[in-house]
Design a protein around this motif. Structure first.
Motif, mmCIF file in Angstrom:
data_model
loop_
_atom_site.group_PDB
_atom_site.id
_atom_site.type_symbol
_atom_site.label_atom_id
_atom_site.label_comp_id
_atom_site.label_asym_id
_atom_site.label_seq_id
_atom_site.Cartn_x
_atom_site.Cartn_y
_atom_site.Cartn_z
ATOM 1 N N LEU A 1 88.821 73.248 -12.210
ATOM 2 C CA LEU A 1 89.347 73.411 -11.030
ATOM 3 C C LEU A 1 88.880 72.524 -9.899
ATOM 4 N N ALA A 2 87.458 72.162 -9.883
ATOM 5 C CA ALA A 2 86.939 70.993 -9.321
ATOM 6 C C ALA A 2 87.351 69.770 -9.474
ATOM 7 N N VAL A 3 87.426 69.644 -10.980
ATOM 8 C CA VAL A 3 88.135 68.332 -11.385
ATOM 9 C C VAL A 3 89.600 68.167 -10.784
ATOM 10 N N LYS A 4 90.375 69.098 -10.873
ATOM 11 C CA LYS A 4 91.632 69.158 -10.199
ATOM 12 C C LYS A 4 91.597 68.669 -8.849
ATOM 13 N N GLU B 1 96.130 75.981 -2.792
ATOM 14 C CA GLU B 1 96.331 76.579 -4.068
ATOM 15 C C GLU B 1 95.138 76.508 -5.013
ATOM 16 N N VAL B 2 94.714 75.276 -5.194
ATOM 17 C CA VAL B 2 93.456 74.980 -6.102
ATOM 18 C C VAL B 2 92.354 75.599 -5.538
ATOM 19 N N LYS B 3 92.240 75.304 -4.240
ATOM 20 C CA LYS B 3 91.024 75.816 -3.482
ATOM 21 C C LYS B 3 90.744 77.393 -3.696
ATOM 22 N N LYS B 4 91.812 78.015 -3.558
ATOM 23 C CA LYS B 4 91.876 79.514 -3.584
ATOM 24 C C LYS B 4 91.548 79.962 -5.226
ATOM 25 N N ALA B 5 92.238 79.150 -5.959
ATOM 26 C CA ALA B 5 91.991 79.412 -7.493
ATOM 27 C C ALA B 5 90.428 79.061 -7.755
ATOM 28 N N TYR B 6 89.911 78.091 -7.194
ATOM 29 C CA TYR B 6 88.585 77.779 -7.464
ATOM 30 C C TYR B 6 87.648 79.037 -7.017
ATOM 31 N N TYR B 7 87.899 79.700 -5.975
ATOM 32 C CA TYR B 7 86.892 80.571 -5.351
ATOM 33 C C TYR B 7 87.058 81.779 -6.332
ATOM 34 N N MET B 8 88.547 82.227 -6.577
ATOM 35 C CA MET B 8 88.729 83.012 -7.389
ATOM 36 C C MET B 8 87.936 83.136 -8.766
ATOM 37 N N SER B 9 88.055 81.583 -9.600
ATOM 38 C CA SER B 9 87.250 81.355 -10.785
ATOM 39 C C SER B 9 85.788 82.119 -10.526
ATOM 40 N N LEU B 10 85.279 81.563 -9.468
ATOM 41 C CA LEU B 10 84.006 82.271 -9.384
ATOM 42 C C LEU B 10 83.678 83.536 -9.410
ATOM 43 N N TYR B 11 84.814 84.261 -8.886
ATOM 44 C CA TYR B 11 84.809 85.846 -8.943
ATOM 45 C C TYR B 11 85.009 86.270 -10.292
ATOM 46 N N ASN B 12 85.834 85.541 -11.022
ATOM 47 C CA ASN B 12 86.137 86.158 -12.389
ATOM 48 C C ASN B 12 84.946 85.698 -13.300
ATOM 49 N N LYS B 13 84.129 84.808 -12.900
ATOM 50 C CA LYS B 13 82.944 84.228 -13.802
ATOM 51 C C LYS B 13 81.719 85.068 -13.313
ATOM 52 N N GLU C 1 92.317 61.951 -5.073
ATOM 53 C CA GLU C 1 92.716 60.673 -5.391
ATOM 54 C C GLU C 1 94.319 60.239 -5.539
ATOM 55 N N LYS C 2 94.994 61.289 -5.951
ATOM 56 C CA LYS C 2 96.533 61.066 -6.262
ATOM 57 C C LYS C 2 97.124 60.841 -4.828
ATOM 58 N N LEU C 3 96.684 61.800 -3.697
ATOM 59 C CA LEU C 3 97.135 61.769 -2.509
ATOM 60 C C LEU C 3 96.898 60.262 -1.804
ATOM 61 N N LYS C 4 95.536 59.931 -2.117
ATOM 62 C CA LYS C 4 95.140 58.508 -1.344
ATOM 63 C C LYS C 4 95.936 57.454 -1.860
ATOM 64 N N THR C 5 96.402 57.500 -3.320
ATOM 65 C CA THR C 5 97.026 56.432 -3.846
ATOM 66 C C THR C 5 98.559 56.500 -3.215
ATOM 67 N N GLN C 6 99.228 57.734 -2.960
ATOM 68 C CA GLN C 6 100.466 58.007 -2.497
ATOM 69 C C GLN C 6 100.488 57.457 -0.988
ATOM 70 N N VAL C 7 99.461 57.929 -0.339
ATOM 71 C CA VAL C 7 99.520 57.442 1.170
ATOM 72 C C VAL C 7 99.492 55.840 1.164
ATOM 73 N N GLU C 8 98.734 55.239 0.377
ATOM 74 C CA GLU C 8 98.602 53.660 0.599
ATOM 75 C C GLU C 8 100.055 52.776 0.244
ATOM 76 N N LYS C 9 101.008 53.751 -0.004
ATOM 77 C CA LYS C 9 102.528 53.154 -0.281
ATOM 78 C C LYS C 9 103.157 52.962 1.178
ATOM 79 N N TYR C 10 102.577 53.885 1.912
ATOM 80 C CA TYR C 10 103.289 54.245 3.199
ATOM 81 C C TYR C 10 102.513 53.657 4.465
#
Length: 240
Positions: free
Chosen positions: A44-47, A227-239, A53-62
C-alpha cells in the motif's frame, strides 16, 4: 511505538465502519476496509507513491506551473511533528493560507495573464489557475496530514499516560470511541474544502473556456488517496 499509534487511528476507522457511522457518509471506507485486510502495508505504501507520481504526470498535461506534492519522507515528518506546516509551505511553495483553519473560500486567483487578452487566448491564465488550484489541493493535504499527526500524538499521550495495568484493548477502544466524532468531522471538513477548491476551479475554467477534465482527475486523485491511506492504516491493524 509509532505503530501502536497508527493502529489506534486504524481502529477509529474500523469501529466507525462496523457501526455504520462513517460508511453511511463515506462509501470509500468499505473498499478501504477490504483492501486493508488483504494487502500488506508495504504494498500500500508503494501504491501511494505510484498514485503520487501518476497525478504529477497528469497535472503536467494541464499546466506548466511547477507544483510539487510533499514527499513520503516529509509527510512522515509532518505526521510526527518533526517539521511544521510553515516548513512544508516554504519548501514546496504552497499557499499557507490554505493550511490554516480560517475561511479561505473568498481567496481569489492570482492572474498572471495580461489585462487585455482575446477570447481565444486565455492560455496563460488557464495555466496559472490550474497550477494554483493544484497547489491549494496539496496545501489542504498538508493541513489534514498535520491534523492527523496531532491526533496521533494526542492519542499516544493519552494511552501512554495510563497505568501499565490499564494499557489494554479496552482502553484502546475507549480512546477510539472518544475520538470517533472528531475523525468523522475532520474528514467531512476536508471533503468540503476540497470541493470548494474544485468548484472554484470549474468556475474559472468555464469563464476562460478552458478544459475542465482536470477537475475529474483531481477529484479521483483525492478519493484514491483517502482510500489507500485508510487501507494502509487498516493493514497495520491487521498486521498487529
Amino acid at each position: 511505538m509509532k505503530k501502536v499509534v497508527k493502529v489506534l487511528i486504524a481502529l477509529l476507522i474500523l469501529i466507525a465502519a462496523a457501526a455504520g457511522v462513517v460508511v453511511y457518509y463515506y462509501g470509500d471506507n468499505i473498499s478501504a476496509l477490504i483492501s486493508g485486510m488483504n494487502s500488506s502495508s508495504e504494498d500500500l505504501a508503494v501504491k501511494m507513491n505510484e498514485n503520487r507520481e501518476k497525478l504529477k504526470t497528469q497535472v503536467e498535461k494541464y499546466t506548466s506551473v511547477q507544483v510539487a506534492d510533499m514527499s513520503a519522507e516529509d509527510e512522515e515528518k509532518l505526521l510526527s511533528g518533526e517539521i511544521s506546516l510553515e516548513d512544508v509551505a516554504e519548501k514546496y511553495n504552497l499557499p499557507v493560507d490554505y493550511m490554516r483553519d480560517d475561511d479561505v473560500t473568498g481567496i481569489s486567483y492570482k492572474s498572471t495573464a495580461p489585462v487585455a487578452v482575446s477570447k481565444n487566448d486565455n492560455t496563460n491564465e488557464i495555466d496559472a489557475v490550474v497550477g494554483e488550484s493544484v497547489s491549494r489541493m496539496y496545501a489542504l493535504k498538508a493541513k489534514y496530514v498535520n491534523k492527523l499527526g496531532e491526533l496521533e500524538r494526542a492519542v499516544f499521550k493519552e494511552y501512554s499516560s495510563l497505568p501499565k495495568e490499564k494499557q489494554n484493548d479496552d482502553a484502546k477502544y475507549k480512546i477510539v470511541l472518544n475520538n470517533l466524532n472528531y475523525v468523522s468531522e475532520l474528514e467531512k471538513k476536508c471533503d468540503d474544502e476540497v470541493s470548494n477548491v474544485l468548484a472554484s476551479l470549474q468556475t474559472e475554467l468555464e469563464k476562460l473556456e478552458g478544459d475542465t477534465e482536470i477537475i475529474g482527475i483531481l477529484q479521483k486523485a483525492y478519493q484514491d488517496e483517502k482510500e489507500v491511506k485508510k487501507a494502509y492504516y487498516m493493514s497495520l491493524y491487521n498486521k498487529n
